[in-house]
Design a protein around this motif. Structure first.
Motif, PDB file in Angstrom:
ATOM      1  N   TYR A 154       0.845  -1.207   0.000  1.00 10.70           N
ATOM      2  CA  TYR A 154       0.000   0.000   0.000  1.00 10.70           C
ATOM      3  C   TYR A 154       0.879   1.256   0.000  1.00 10.70           C
ATOM      4  CZ  TYR A 154      -3.676   3.260   1.481  1.00 10.70           C
ATOM      5  OH  TYR A 154      -4.566   4.299   1.568  1.00 10.70           O
ATOM      6  N   LEU A 155       0.954   1.892  -1.166  1.00  9.40           N
ATOM      7  CA  LEU A 155       1.845   3.040  -1.355  1.00  9.40           C
ATOM      8  C   LEU A 155       1.099   4.362  -1.462  1.00  9.40           C
ATOM      9  CD1 LEU A 155       4.138   1.357  -4.050  1.00  9.40           C
ATOM     10  CD2 LEU A 155       4.679   1.686  -1.619  1.00  9.40           C
ATOM     11  N   ALA A 156      -0.219   4.311  -1.389  1.00 10.82           N
ATOM     12  CA  ALA A 156      -1.019   5.496  -1.690  1.00 10.82           C
ATOM     13  C   ALA A 156      -0.746   6.655  -0.738  1.00 10.82           C
ATOM     14  CB  ALA A 156      -2.506   5.135  -1.667  1.00 10.82           C
ATOM     15  N   ARG A 157      -0.392   6.386   0.517  1.00  9.18           N
ATOM     16  CA  ARG A 157      -0.151   7.449   1.483  1.00  9.18           C
ATOM     17  C   ARG A 157       1.333   7.848   1.553  1.00  9.18           C
ATOM     18  NH1 ARG A 157      -4.676   8.451   4.373  1.00  9.18           N
ATOM     19  NH2 ARG A 157      -3.515   9.683   5.903  1.00  9.18           N
ATOM     20  N   LEU A 158       2.180   7.117   0.820  1.00  9.10           N
ATOM     21  CA  LEU A 158       3.606   7.456   0.780  1.00  9.10           C
ATOM     22  C   LEU A 158       3.966   8.259  -0.454  1.00  9.10           C
ATOM     23  CD1 LEU A 158       5.257   4.116   1.980  1.00  9.10           C
ATOM     24  CD2 LEU A 158       4.894   6.212   3.296  1.00  9.10           C
ATOM     25  N   PHE A 159       3.275   7.995  -1.553  1.00  6.56           N
ATOM     26  CA  PHE A 159       3.567   8.685  -2.807  1.00  6.56           C
ATOM     27  C   PHE A 159       2.281   9.299  -3.352  1.00  6.56           C
ATOM     28  CE2 PHE A 159       6.586   5.011  -2.805  1.00  6.56           C
ATOM     29  CZ  PHE A 159       7.724   5.749  -2.521  1.00  6.56           C
ATOM     30  N   ALA A 161       0.786   9.798  -6.067  1.00  8.90           N
ATOM     31  CA  ALA A 161       0.793   9.436  -7.488  1.00  8.90           C
ATOM     32  C   ALA A 161      -0.444   8.598  -7.784  1.00  8.90           C
ATOM     33  CB  ALA A 161       2.055   8.649  -7.825  1.00  8.90           C
ATOM     34  N   PRO A 162      -1.283   9.027  -8.717  1.00  5.69           N
ATOM     35  CA  PRO A 162      -2.484   8.254  -9.045  1.00  5.69           C
ATOM     36  C   PRO A 162      -2.188   6.810  -9.434  1.00  5.69           C
ATOM     37  CG  PRO A 162      -2.575  10.426 -10.075  1.00  5.69           C
ATOM     38  CD  PRO A 162      -1.196  10.276  -9.499  1.00  5.69           C
ATOM     39  N   SER A 163      -0.996   6.553  -9.955  1.00  8.95           N
ATOM     40  CA  SER A 163      -0.682   5.203 -10.442  1.00  8.95           C
ATOM     41  C   SER A 163      -0.543   4.193  -9.321  1.00  8.95           C
ATOM     42  CB  SER A 163       0.607   5.227 -11.272  1.00  8.95           C
ATOM     43  OG  SER A 163       1.716   5.557 -10.449  1.00  8.95           O
ATOM     44  N   VAL A 164      -0.415   4.649  -8.056  1.00  4.94           N
ATOM     45  CA  VAL A 164      -0.319   3.699  -6.941  1.00  4.94           C
ATOM     46  C   VAL A 164      -1.513   3.804  -5.996  1.00  4.94           C
ATOM     47  CG1 VAL A 164       2.194   3.534  -7.027  1.00  4.94           C
ATOM     48  CG2 VAL A 164       1.111   5.265  -5.555  1.00  4.94           C
ATOM     49  N   ARG A 243       3.813  -0.498   7.304  1.00  6.20           N
ATOM     50  CA  ARG A 243       4.455  -1.692   6.747  1.00  6.20           C
ATOM     51  C   ARG A 243       5.151  -1.373   5.424  1.00  6.20           C
ATOM     52  NH1 ARG A 243      -0.590  -4.847   9.201  1.00  6.20           N
ATOM     53  NH2 ARG A 243       0.540  -6.090  10.750  1.00  6.20           N
ATOM     54  N   ALA A 244       4.509  -0.570   4.591  1.00  3.09           N
ATOM     55  CA  ALA A 244       5.141  -0.193   3.331  1.00  3.09           C
ATOM     56  C   ALA A 244       6.406   0.618   3.581  1.00  3.09           C
ATOM     57  CB  ALA A 244       4.157   0.609   2.478  1.00  3.09           C
ATOM     58  N   LYS A 245       6.374   1.479   4.593  1.00  2.00           N
ATOM     59  CA  LYS A 245       7.566   2.273   4.935  1.00  2.00           C
ATOM     60  C   LYS A 245       8.692   1.351   5.402  1.00  2.00           C
ATOM     61  CE  LYS A 245       9.626   6.290   5.931  1.00  2.00           C
ATOM     62  NZ  LYS A 245      10.835   5.835   6.600  1.00  2.00           N
ATOM     63  N   LYS A 250      13.891  -1.169   4.283  1.00  2.00           N
ATOM     64  CA  LYS A 250      14.714  -2.372   4.148  1.00  2.00           C
ATOM     65  C   LYS A 250      15.453  -2.385   2.814  1.00  2.00           C
ATOM     66  CE  LYS A 250      16.041  -6.568   5.396  1.00  2.00           C
ATOM     67  NZ  LYS A 250      16.923  -6.783   6.570  1.00  2.00           N
ATOM     68  N   LEU A 251      14.785  -1.882   1.782  1.00  2.00           N
ATOM     69  CA  LEU A 251      15.387  -1.847   0.447  1.00  2.00           C
ATOM     70  C   LEU A 251      16.302  -0.641   0.262  1.00  2.00           C
ATOM     71  CD1 LEU A 251      12.295  -2.780  -1.771  1.00  2.00           C
ATOM     72  CD2 LEU A 251      14.263  -4.235  -1.238  1.00  2.00           C
ATOM     73  N   GLY A 252      16.162   0.366   1.136  1.00  2.00           N
ATOM     74  CA  GLY A 252      16.927   1.588   0.961  1.00  2.00           C
ATOM     75  C   GLY A 252      16.428   2.427  -0.194  1.00  2.00           C
ATOM     76  N   VAL A 253      15.137   2.319  -0.481  1.00  2.00           N
ATOM     77  CA  VAL A 253      14.521   3.042  -1.604  1.00  2.00           C
ATOM     78  C   VAL A 253      13.660   4.168  -1.044  1.00  2.00           C
ATOM     79  CG1 VAL A 253      12.870   2.869  -3.504  1.00  2.00           C
ATOM     80  CG2 VAL A 253      14.553   1.057  -3.135  1.00  2.00           C
ATOM     81  N   LYS A 254      13.755   5.358  -1.672  1.00  2.00           N
ATOM     82  CA  LYS A 254      13.016   6.503  -1.148  1.00  2.00           C
ATOM     83  C   LYS A 254      11.981   7.069  -2.119  1.00  2.00           C
ATOM     84  CE  LYS A 254      16.779   7.943   1.899  1.00  2.00           C
ATOM     85  NZ  LYS A 254      16.131   7.350   3.080  1.00  2.00           N
ATOM     86  N   ASP A 255      12.096   6.759  -3.395  1.00  2.00           N
ATOM     87  CA  ASP A 255      11.144   7.349  -4.336  1.00  2.00           C
ATOM     88  C   ASP A 255      10.528   6.272  -5.225  1.00  2.00           C
ATOM     89  OD1 ASP A 255      12.586   7.437  -7.189  1.00  2.00           O
ATOM     90  OD2 ASP A 255      14.068   7.921  -5.654  1.00  2.00           O
ATOM     91  N   LEU A 256       9.389   6.608  -5.805  1.00  2.00           N
ATOM     92  CA  LEU A 256       8.607   5.647  -6.576  1.00  2.00           C
ATOM     93  C   LEU A 256       9.328   5.201  -7.836  1.00  2.00           C
ATOM     94  CD1 LEU A 256       5.998   4.073  -6.934  1.00  2.00           C
ATOM     95  CD2 LEU A 256       4.947   6.125  -7.933  1.00  2.00           C
ATOM     96  N   ALA A 257      10.003   6.127  -8.498  1.00  2.00           N
ATOM     97  CA  ALA A 257      10.721   5.760  -9.724  1.00  2.00           C
ATOM     98  C   ALA A 257      11.778   4.704  -9.437  1.00  2.00           C
ATOM     99  CB  ALA A 257      11.350   7.002 -10.349  1.00  2.00           C
ATOM    100  N   ALA A 258      12.489   4.873  -8.337  1.00  2.00           N
ATOM    101  CA  ALA A 258      13.522   3.890  -7.986  1.00  2.00           C
ATOM    102  C   ALA A 258      12.893   2.547  -7.629  1.00  2.00           C
ATOM    103  CB  ALA A 258      14.349   4.408  -6.820  1.00  2.00           C
TER     104      ALA A 258
END
Length: 515
Positions: A154-159, A161-164, A243-245, A250-258
């Protein structure tokens, strides 16, 4: 080559294009039928879409890839983000004029695999549909869909972006698309699109319960059977965001593109993050109350009204948790102290109760029980059976009761010491007694139990009522009687089996894991 060759290799024109299956005895089999486009690349975390149509005849002779997952999958199975495939077994016989659309309007038995929301596929030899299709003159369907982070992160509250916006439930939306494919195509395989039964074990049952509350699934299925798999409540948006955060950290990823650019196999590493809600284990991902695909919980505060007209069957097995220890008799607890130490891990976040109190209750109620007997009885009652009871009771309160069952028939594995564990009903219903890894055996007792259970499920698929076979009269679950069919060598209808255990655990609330 003439019509003889066509009969051996049945061809069906689907809405996407023509597909060629093969004949297994009297059953036509189509494996790896594409119902959705590739969900990788830019479409990661997005709702599924129909595939582009094709003009050639595509072979449907082998299972399609399964969703990316941490396990290996079935033997020889490919794992991929391009995983929206389903499989069909049909007794319809090909003719030159109509193909397999013979007008017979067979019930469709659409099976959703278990593995929580994390693993599994429709390619297990336990789910092979030939025997069930032939026995019941039904069309059997199994399906693959997106799992774990690919289907439920669930990424809707982190990014922003309509796509998520739908990312927390796209695995469920895959199942909706598969059911739309059935609606549009199954008559071409000799099935009735107006008589579709969902059945699924463990996580498959949970997915079905969730579909019963999804507006987009309304009208796509007409009976539902959950086998040791329930979903009373789903994850809330705030816990799902935490949980998504944790997953992203854990992955060290901060943005949706990455995140979208990350190779699929590397993304699985995020599932090893410690769950921030449970405080232990890998991070949970499952359906989310996102106010888009899911506007309410499946069975809270009541049974979802949109599905009350759908006949339902709710099952459990007497010794569920014996199926979670790897068929290792050495894992049976030997002492009362060991039972007390291990019970909290079985209850997890579902039941918060003092284990010493639990053990004292069982020792008083069942004085002949060994430590292992108490451990498995208590963990079964507190871990999953409680959720089945909630589904039964909420249906009964709404005047739309379920047909409840409990499997007491014992697996013959290692002399029967595992009783009736989690998963035992799969092989019995499908008739896959000799499948690789089967726990149900192939002896006369196994065959008889399988025939009885298969016939009940087939009758339920056909009419919405499991009666009519070798079983005694099966009454729906009502309050306060709580009628339950006990499947055993001699099956019987019982009122409130294990009622004393049910009443004991009613002293504390039940929380669906993941909520």
């Amino acid at each position: 080559m003439g019509f003889t060759a066509e009969a051996r290799s049945p061809v069906v024109a689907t809405t996407n294009g023509k597909v060629r299956g093969y004949l297994d005895g009297e059953v036509s089999v189509f494996k790896g039928l594409r119902y959705g486009a590739d969900t990788g690349g830019a479409r990661r975390f997005m709702p599924p879409v129909k595939p582009e149509p094709w003009t050639e005849v595509k072979d449907a002779l082998a299972y399609g890839p399964a969703s990316m997952q941490t396990g290996k999958g079935e033997e020889g199975e490919t794992l991929s983000e391009d995983c929206l495939f389903l499989n069909v077994w049909t007794p319809a016989r090909a003719s030159r004029k109509t193909g397999l659309a013979d007008g017979a309007k067979r019930p469709v038995m659409f099976y959703i695999h278990g593995g929580a929301y994390n693993g599994g596929s429709g390619a297990s030899p336990w789910y092979e549909g030939t025997k069930l299709a032939k026995r019941g003159d039904v069309v059997v369907v199994t399906v693959n869909h997106r799992l774990n982070a690919f289907g439920y992160l669930y990424l809707a509250r982190l990014f922003n972006a309509p796509s998520v916006a739908d990312s927390g439930n796209v695995g469920q939306l895959d199942l909706v698309l598969a059911l739309q494919w059935v609606r549009d195509n199954i008559a071409r395989f000799g099935g009735d699109p107006d008589c579709v039964m969902l059945f699924g074990q463990s996580g498959g049952g949970a997915k079905i319960a969730t579909l019963m509350a999804m507006p987009s699934a309304k009208g796509l299925f007409h009976r539902a059977a959950t086998m040791s798999g329930q979903q009373v409540t789903v994850g809330g948006p705030f816990n799902a965001t935490r949980r998504a955060k944790a997953f992203l950290d854990k992955l060290g990823v901060k943005d949706l593109a990455a995140l979208r650019a990350l190779p699929a196999a590397e993304m699985l590493a995020g599932l090893k993050a410690v769950d921030p809600i449970a405080g232990s284990g890998g991070v949970y991902v499952g359906p989310v109350l996102d106010q888009r695909s899911l506007l309410r919980h499946p069975f809270f505060p009541d049974a979802a009204p949109q599905s009350l007209s759908i006949p339902m069957m709710v099952g459990n097995t007497h010794d569920e948790t014996k199926g979670f220890i790897g068929w290792d008799a050495k894992a049976f607890p030997q002492t009362w102290d060991e039972v007390i130490a291990r019970l909290p891990g079985q209850f997890a976040a579902r039941i918060d109760i003092d284990p010493e109190t639990v053990v004292a209750f069982y020792r008083q109620t069942y004085p002949n029980y060994s430590p292992a007997d108490v451990f498995f009885a208590a963990s079964t009652a507190g871990r999953s059976w409680k959720a089945a009871i909630i589904q039964d009771e909420e249906r009964a309160k709404a005047g739309a009761p379920a047909f409840a069952y409990q499997v007491n028939w014992r697996s013959p594995i290692q002399g029967g010491i595992f009783g009736a564990p989690h998963t035992i009903d799969i092989g019995l219903v499908f008739g896959t007694l000799d499948a690789k890894g089967s726990i149900v055996g192939t002896g006369p007792d196994s065959v008889a139990m399988s025939n009885t259970m298969s016939d009940a499920f087939i009758a339920f698929a056909r009419t919405g009522d499991p009666n009519g076979g070798a079983l005694p009269k099966w009454e729906p679950y009502t309050l306060p009687r709580r009628q339950t069919m006990v499947f055993d060598t001699v099956s019987r209808l019982e009122d409130d089996p294990r009622g004393v255990e049910r009443e004991f655990f009613n002293r504390v609330p039940f929380t669906q894991f993941g909520t």
